[in-house]
Each structure stands twice: as C-alpha cells, then as structure tokens.
Design an enzyme around this catalytic site. Structure first.
Site, mmCIF file in Angstrom:
data_model
loop_
_atom_site.group_PDB
_atom_site.id
_atom_site.type_symbol
_atom_site.label_atom_id
_atom_site.label_comp_id
_atom_site.label_asym_id
_atom_site.label_seq_id
_atom_site.Cartn_x
_atom_site.Cartn_y
_atom_site.Cartn_z
ATOM 1 N N GLU A 67 7.864 1.827 -6.206
ATOM 2 C CA GLU A 67 7.988 1.512 -4.774
ATOM 3 C C GLU A 67 8.102 2.798 -3.955
ATOM 4 O O GLU A 67 8.601 3.802 -4.440
ATOM 5 C CB GLU A 67 9.243 0.664 -4.537
ATOM 6 C CG GLU A 67 8.959 -0.799 -4.282
ATOM 7 C CD GLU A 67 8.278 -1.082 -2.945
ATOM 8 O OE1 GLU A 67 7.684 -0.157 -2.352
ATOM 9 O OE2 GLU A 67 8.345 -2.226 -2.504
ATOM 10 N N ASP A 68 7.661 2.696 -2.711
ATOM 11 C CA ASP A 68 7.833 3.828 -1.798
ATOM 12 C C ASP A 68 9.263 3.895 -1.270
ATOM 13 O O ASP A 68 9.883 4.947 -1.233
ATOM 14 C CB ASP A 68 6.839 3.723 -0.624
ATOM 15 C CG ASP A 68 6.788 2.321 -0.009
ATOM 16 O OD1 ASP A 68 7.544 1.430 -0.445
ATOM 17 O OD2 ASP A 68 5.987 2.128 0.918
ATOM 18 N N PHE A 128 14.086 4.109 10.507
ATOM 19 C CA PHE A 128 12.696 3.918 10.124
ATOM 20 C C PHE A 128 12.028 5.268 9.848
ATOM 21 O O PHE A 128 12.196 6.217 10.606
ATOM 22 C CB PHE A 128 11.958 3.199 11.254
ATOM 23 C CG PHE A 128 10.697 2.555 10.806
ATOM 24 C CD1 PHE A 128 10.717 1.324 10.163
ATOM 25 C CD2 PHE A 128 9.476 3.175 11.008
ATOM 26 C CE1 PHE A 128 9.547 0.735 9.731
ATOM 27 C CE2 PHE A 128 8.300 2.591 10.580
ATOM 28 C CZ PHE A 128 8.340 1.368 9.946
ATOM 29 N N VAL A 129 11.274 5.339 8.773
ATOM 30 C CA VAL A 129 10.573 6.579 8.423
ATOM 31 C C VAL A 129 9.077 6.331 8.235
ATOM 32 O O VAL A 129 8.660 5.209 7.926
ATOM 33 C CB VAL A 129 11.153 7.227 7.134
ATOM 34 C CG1 VAL A 129 12.521 7.835 7.391
ATOM 35 C CG2 VAL A 129 11.227 6.233 5.981
ATOM 36 N N LYS A 153 0.812 -1.204 0.000
ATOM 37 C CA LYS A 153 0.000 0.000 0.000
ATOM 38 C C LYS A 153 0.848 1.258 0.000
ATOM 39 O O LYS A 153 0.406 2.321 -0.374
ATOM 40 C CB LYS A 153 -0.869 0.024 1.279
ATOM 41 C CG LYS A 153 -1.883 -1.060 1.376
ATOM 42 C CD LYS A 153 -2.751 -0.850 2.647
ATOM 43 C CE LYS A 153 -2.220 -1.724 3.726
ATOM 44 N NZ LYS A 153 -3.096 -1.822 4.911
ATOM 45 N N LYS A 204 17.365 3.115 1.303
ATOM 46 C CA LYS A 204 18.324 3.070 2.421
ATOM 47 C C LYS A 204 19.463 2.151 2.002
ATOM 48 O O LYS A 204 19.457 0.960 2.343
ATOM 49 C CB LYS A 204 17.655 2.488 3.670
ATOM 50 C CG LYS A 204 16.502 3.282 4.234
ATOM 51 C CD LYS A 204 16.008 2.565 5.504
ATOM 52 C CE LYS A 204 14.591 2.901 5.840
ATOM 53 N NZ LYS A 204 14.001 1.983 6.821
ATOM 54 N N ASP A 233 14.513 -0.972 1.351
ATOM 55 C CA ASP A 233 15.264 -1.115 2.589
ATOM 56 C C ASP A 233 16.251 -2.278 2.404
ATOM 57 O O ASP A 233 17.309 -2.091 1.811
ATOM 58 C CB ASP A 233 14.217 -1.368 3.692
ATOM 59 C CG ASP A 233 14.773 -1.391 5.086
ATOM 60 O OD1 ASP A 233 15.084 -0.322 5.614
ATOM 61 O OD2 ASP A 233 14.886 -2.475 5.666
ATOM 62 N N ASP A 236 4.123 3.631 6.762
ATOM 63 C CA ASP A 236 3.427 3.507 8.041
ATOM 64 C C ASP A 236 4.291 2.923 9.142
ATOM 65 O O ASP A 236 5.268 2.217 8.881
ATOM 66 C CB ASP A 236 2.223 2.577 7.880
ATOM 67 C CG ASP A 236 2.655 1.117 7.707
ATOM 68 O OD1 ASP A 236 3.399 0.827 6.752
ATOM 69 O OD2 ASP A 236 2.291 0.278 8.554
HETATM 70 P P1 IMP Z 1 12.550 -4.238 1.955
HETATM 71 O O1 IMP Z 1 11.996 -5.532 1.441
HETATM 72 O O2 IMP Z 1 13.339 -4.443 3.224
HETATM 73 O O3 IMP Z 1 13.357 -3.484 0.923
HETATM 74 O O4 IMP Z 1 11.359 -3.308 2.398
HETATM 75 C C1 IMP Z 1 10.152 -3.442 1.808
HETATM 76 C C2 IMP Z 1 8.996 -2.727 2.423
HETATM 77 O O5 IMP Z 1 9.119 -2.563 3.833
HETATM 78 C C3 IMP Z 1 8.844 -1.328 1.859
HETATM 79 O O6 IMP Z 1 8.231 -1.334 0.604
HETATM 80 C C4 IMP Z 1 7.992 -0.718 2.936
HETATM 81 O O7 IMP Z 1 6.633 -1.058 2.732
HETATM 82 C C5 IMP Z 1 8.522 -1.364 4.199
HETATM 83 N N1 IMP Z 1 9.528 -0.473 4.821
HETATM 84 C C6 IMP Z 1 10.878 -0.543 4.707
HETATM 85 N N2 IMP Z 1 11.469 0.447 5.401
HETATM 86 C C7 IMP Z 1 10.460 1.171 5.938
HETATM 87 C C8 IMP Z 1 10.414 2.360 6.744
HETATM 88 O O8 IMP Z 1 11.431 2.967 7.119
HETATM 89 N N3 IMP Z 1 9.176 2.808 7.083
HETATM 90 C C9 IMP Z 1 8.019 2.188 6.712
HETATM 91 N N4 IMP Z 1 8.015 1.088 5.943
HETATM 92 C C10 IMP Z 1 9.219 0.583 5.560
HETATM 93 MG MG MG Z 2 6.469 -0.720 -0.134
#
Ligand code: IMP
Ligand code: MG
Length: 188
Positions: free
Chosen positions: A109-110, A162-163, A55, A141, A113, A169
């Site tokens: 993507e938002d 974390f943001v 979302k 990040k 991470d 969210d």
């Molecule tokens: P990843 O798989 O670790 O790259 O992260 C995937 C998902 O985790 C992102 O698309 C976000 O929905 C969530 N996420 C990662 N870092 C943050 C954050 O700092 N704040 C909120 N959601 C996050």
């Molecule tokens: Mg996401």
C-alpha cells in the site's frame, strides 16, 4: 513572492490548494531500502506473493520490489473510492483471478489512513486461505485510524494531513511528483 510558481519544487498547487514539500526523494529511497532489507530477512528462503494496491502504490511497489531478493510473484488489485475529494468515500475492490491458496502474501500500500480499505482487503484475501498475510505501507497516519490493523512494515508515520506525490493524488493530480508534499494549512 506574490504569485504561485509550480516549477518551484518547495510548493505545489492543485486547484488552488497549496501543498508544501514534506518528505524528500532521498529520504523516501532510504526508507524503502530499510523496508526491503527487513522483508528480505524475514522471508529468506520463502516465496512471497506481493499484492499491489492500485493506483497509488505503483511508485512505491516499483521501488520496493526491485530491492526484493526473494522468489516472488506480483499481482495487482484496484481499490478506488468514488469521487476525487480529500476524504475517502465508497470503496470499490477488484480482486478476481488471483490464486492465493497457501501462499505468503504481502499487501503493498502507499498509505494507510482510516484503515478501511485495508481491513476490507485483508478480509477478502483471508477468505482465499493463504498461508500468511502481512501489510507493507510506505506511509501511515496512525491518528486517523478507524479500524484496528496489524501492519508489519511501515515506512514513515506522518501527521494526519492530506499528502500528495510518490503515487498519491489529489483529484488524480500530483501522483508523478518524486517527493511527497503535505497540505499547506497555514496558507489556505
Ligand atoms: P484508508 O482506507 O482511509 O486507509 O485510505 C485508503 C486510500 O485512500 C489510500 O490507499 C489512498 O489511496 C487514499 N488516501 C488516504 N490518505 C491519502 C492522502 O493523504 N493523500 C492521497 N491519498 C490518500
Ligand atoms: Mg492506496
């Protein structure tokens, strides 16, 4: 001040966790425009299928896609983790019924991470034999990356904290904030 005021936009608190303002909506808007310009330029004369990862990306996608001047289609996929903590737990991906064959795809993507979500998603999309697959993410990040990922369009690289806000969210709260807030470590 001896109390917390959530109407003060410099500080936002969810479940006794404090976040401080980090990226303003003005900067967000500027960066979104820059990304849109690059995509409009890179794909001039071509069609693009944007796949928006729900979302978190809805606000970024809504801003970005209204600045795209290409012929495009828009689809959504859901990538949600179990639980609502600040760590990524197990991933659920839903990606049925999207025709991707021979299309130029840009995943929206938002935030990236660890990169685990996107590396899974890119694998799934590539198995549908698209013409090309690229990624656009508003935030990244880089210090947190666990999977190598080739991300063509990045809005802003941020510290490994974390943001929330602008779609992101904490425990399903804070998505609707127009600015981006970062964990206020000094004040925990
Ligand atoms: P990843 O798989 O670790 O790259 O992260 C995937 C998902 O985790 C992102 O698309 C976000 O929905 C969530 N996420 C990662 N870092 C943050 C954050 O700092 N704040 C909120 N959601 C996050
Ligand atoms: Mg996401």
């Amino acid at each position: 001040m001896g109390y917390i005021d959530n109407t003060n936009k410099e500080i936002y608190e969810i479940r006794n966790v404090r976040f401080k303002k980090y990226i303003s909506k003005e900067i967000i808007n500027q960066e979104v425009q820059k990304i849109a310009n690059r995509i409009n330029n890179d794909y001039a004369g071509q069609k693009v299928l944007f796949i928006v990862v729900l979302k978190g990306s809805i606000f970024f996608a809504s801003d970005l896609l209204r600045k795209i001047e290409l012929d495009c289609e828009i689809e959504t996929v859901r990538a949600s983790s179990y639980g609502d903590e600040m760590i990524n737990s197990k991933l659920r991906l839903s990606i049925e019924n999207i025709n991707m064959f021979n299309k130029n795809i840009i995943i929206v993507e938002d935030i990236v991470d660890t990169g685990n979500t996107l590396s899974e998603l890119v694998k799934r999309i590539q198995s549908e034999k698209p013409k090309s697959v690229e990624i656009v993410t508003f935030l990244s990040k880089p210090e947190k990356r666990e999977k190598p990922l080739d991300i063509k369009y990045v809005g802003i690289e941020i510290a490994p904290y974390f943001v929330i806000g602008y779609g992101l969210d904490y425990a399903e709260q804070g998505r609707n904030l127009p600015d981006i807030y970062i964990l206020d470590e000094e004040r925990q």
